[in-house]
Design a protein around this motif. Structure first.
Motif, PDB file in Angstrom:
ATOM      1  N   HIS A   1      -3.851   4.227  -1.579  1.00  0.00           N
ATOM      2  CA  HIS A   1      -5.025   5.332  -1.013  1.00  0.00           C
ATOM      3  C   HIS A   1      -4.795   6.538  -1.986  1.00  0.00           C
ATOM      4  O   HIS A   1      -3.989   7.491  -1.881  1.00  0.00           O
TER       5      HIS A   1
ATOM      6  N   LYS B   1       0.760  -1.238   0.048  1.00  0.00           N
ATOM      7  CA  LYS B   1       0.077   0.042  -0.003  1.00  0.00           C
ATOM      8  C   LYS B   1       0.890   1.210  -0.051  1.00  0.00           C
ATOM      9  O   LYS B   1       1.916   1.278   0.813  1.00  0.00           O
TER      10      LYS B   1
ATOM     11  N   PHE C   1       0.338   5.582   0.066  1.00  0.00           N
ATOM     12  CA  PHE C   1      -0.560   6.758   0.353  1.00  0.00           C
ATOM     13  C   PHE C   1      -0.377   7.914  -0.744  1.00  0.00           C
ATOM     14  O   PHE C   1       0.896   8.299  -0.454  1.00  0.00           O
TER      15      PHE C   1
ATOM     16  N   HIS D   1     -10.448   1.357  -0.506  1.00  0.00           N
ATOM     17  CA  HIS D   1     -11.539   2.207  -0.171  1.00  0.00           C
ATOM     18  C   HIS D   1     -12.165   3.075  -1.158  1.00  0.00           C
ATOM     19  O   HIS D   1     -12.171   4.316  -1.040  1.00  0.00           O
TER      20      HIS D   1
ATOM     21  N   ALA E   1     -11.358   8.321   6.179  1.00  0.00           N
ATOM     22  CA  ALA E   1     -10.934   9.029   4.911  1.00  0.00           C
ATOM     23  C   ALA E   1     -10.552   7.916   3.963  1.00  0.00           C
ATOM     24  O   ALA E   1      -9.970   7.064   4.265  1.00  0.00           O
TER      25      ALA E   1
HETATM   26 MN    MN Z   1      -6.380   4.511   3.523  1.00  0.00          MN
END
Ligand code: MN
Ligand code: MN
Length: 463
Positions: free
Chosen positions: A189, A155, A157, A245, A292
């Motif tokens: 993200h 992941k 960001f 998300h 968020a």
């Molecule tokens: Mn996130």
């Protein structure tokens, strides 16, 4: 099993549901694995469960949780024990959490540190996504080792600059190339940090400091821009890409377009984006819904349901990240409220009631988005994510008629509120089985602390 024919467990009279089939059969379990699936099993079993009138699902996989995470100065109260107990009581048998690289440290150091925390406590099986916050030459060299270790998903960001974890586009592009080369999957993200920063500062200067303004500080186009930028980078790197998300119809439209052009772009959304709308931020307890990206509008959630039904949203995971109401009150302006909402225990019952019962997705599609797709995308299939001979005997027995009112009191999270308080569901998990052991039954957790195992995952393969 040498010589004998006695099964450890038989589940009879139930209706088995996988991503592709619905059929009546008996399941025999031996040594933690599904040993037989048959119309009628002969011989003895140490334990028999009569599942008449019940649906039998593969154990649910929550591919996005944050247990005992330090964030904005305090730690999530759901640790690996209590977060996984909450999962077990909601039919979840595997979770994937995060090991987020600390500046100046290696990824594997953080993976090991997280395992030291988790292994003695975790009550269901688990794995870790590797969070990359700094892409040095050393980190790039470490990526194949992390994949080999069993953590093939990463992941990054695209926001949280102030929090010190944001990457730039050069790092994102380099990471995509590395994933392609070594068999990893990068997830992002996706929110544009500069846009969020602009609106946050502007709103604060105008004196608009309460949580009622939170969603205005992170507008939809902050996600849309980041989604489109990441897709362009992935396309030009020739890499696959996963969106954590996803919350907006604009982001979904960009992903749908990319997929229509043949790109391997995957999206996850979360229950809060499917079930709630941004008027929650006008409530007196609006801070409890701060996450968020923020919860959006009815149009966004309708688009996400449609994306789920037609396959452009690959799966649903929760982003379970719990703060107590006291922690939520620590920040006095909207930008200082600790982000995150609970979800692991309500994932299955909420999606069954709101998705399957309301005709938005089929029962097979429910199992695809909660079991087989997360298992395939994250290298757990067919060990996890289906009911097949040789698979782990991770099974959720589900009562489709059971009516439950969701209350904080009945849930197991170490949290003092829930975002679905008072919602009524029809259909609820009745029994949860982890590798053949019953860990939830009669509305009680009956597994053991430390019973969950770290699962080393396979490199990324396209769905
Ligand atoms: Mn996130
Ligand atoms: Mn998250």
């Amino acid at each position: 099993m040498a010589g004998g024919s006695q099964l450890d467990l038989v589940i009879k009279n139930g209706t088995i549901v996988t991503a592709s089939d619905i059929f009546e059969a008996e399941i025999g379990v031996e040594d933690g694995k599904v040993a037989s699936i048959s119309k009628s099993l002969s011989g003895q079993a140490k334990e028999v469960i009569d599942a008449k009138g019940k649906l039998i699902f593969p154990g649910i996989i929550d591919a996005h949780t944050h247990l005992e995470m330090l964030w904005m100065g305090t730690v999530n109260p759901d640790d690996f024990e209590w977060g996984s107990i909450a999962g077990a009581c909601g039919g979840v048998t595997t979770l994937i959490d995060f090991a987020i690289q600390k500046k100046g440290k290696t990824i594997l150091e953080e993976v090991e540190a997280r395992r030291q925390n988790a292994d003695p406590k975790v009550c269901i099986d688990y794995s870790l996504h590797a969070g990359v916050t700094d892409l040095t030459e050393a980190t790039l060299a470490e990526i194949p080792k992390v994949i080999q270790y069993g953590c093939p998903s990463f992941k990054m960001f695209m926001t949280y600059r102030k929090e010190g974890v944001m990457i730039d586009d050069e790092m994102l592009f380099s990471a995509l190339l590395a994933m392609k080369k070594h068999g990893g999957l990068l997830g992002v993200h996706a929110e544009n940090d500069s846009i969020i920063s602009y609106f946050t500062e502007t709103l604060l200067k105008e004196g608009k400091k309460t949580v009622a303004h939170f969603s205005l500080s992170r507008p939809s186009f902050a996600e849309e821009e980041a989604v489109k930028r990441a897709i362009i980078l992935a396309e030009n790197a020739g890499a696959s890409l996963y969106f954590f998300h996803l919350s907006t119809k604009e982001g979904l439209a960009a992903i749908t377009q990319a997929r229509d052009r043949g790109l391997d772009i995957l999206a996850e959304t979360c229950p809060q984006y499917l079930l709630l709308t941004d008027d929650v931020y006008l409530r007196e307890d609006g801070r409890n819904f701060v996450c968020a990206p923020p919860i959006r509008t009815k149009e966004d959630s309708e688009a996400l349901w449609q994306g789920l039904a037609r396959g452009d949203v690959a799966l649903v995971a929760t982003d379970h990240s719990v703060s107590t109401t006291r922690q939520k009150k620590l920040g006095d302006t909207f930008d200082k409220v600790r982000v995150g909402v609970p979800g692991i225990e309500t994932l299955l019952p909420m999606l069954y009631s709101e998705g399957v019962r309301k005709g938005r997705i089929s029962l097979n599609r429910l199992i695809e988005i909660l079991c087989s797709n997360p298992a395939k995308v994250f290298g757990l299939y067919p060990k996890k994510g289906t009911i097949a001979i040789g698979s782990d005997a991770d099974i959720t027995i589900f009562d489709p008629e059971k009516k439950v009112t969701i209350t904080t009191k009945r849930l197991h999270s170490r949290n003092d509120y829930n975002i679905y308080e008072g919602w009524k569901v029809k259909g609820y998990p009745e029994t949860t089985i982890l590798r053949g052991d019953i860990i939830y039954r009669n509305e009680r957790f009956c597994g053991k602390k430390g019973q969950g195992r770290f699962i080393a995952r396979e490199p990324y393969k396209k769905l």
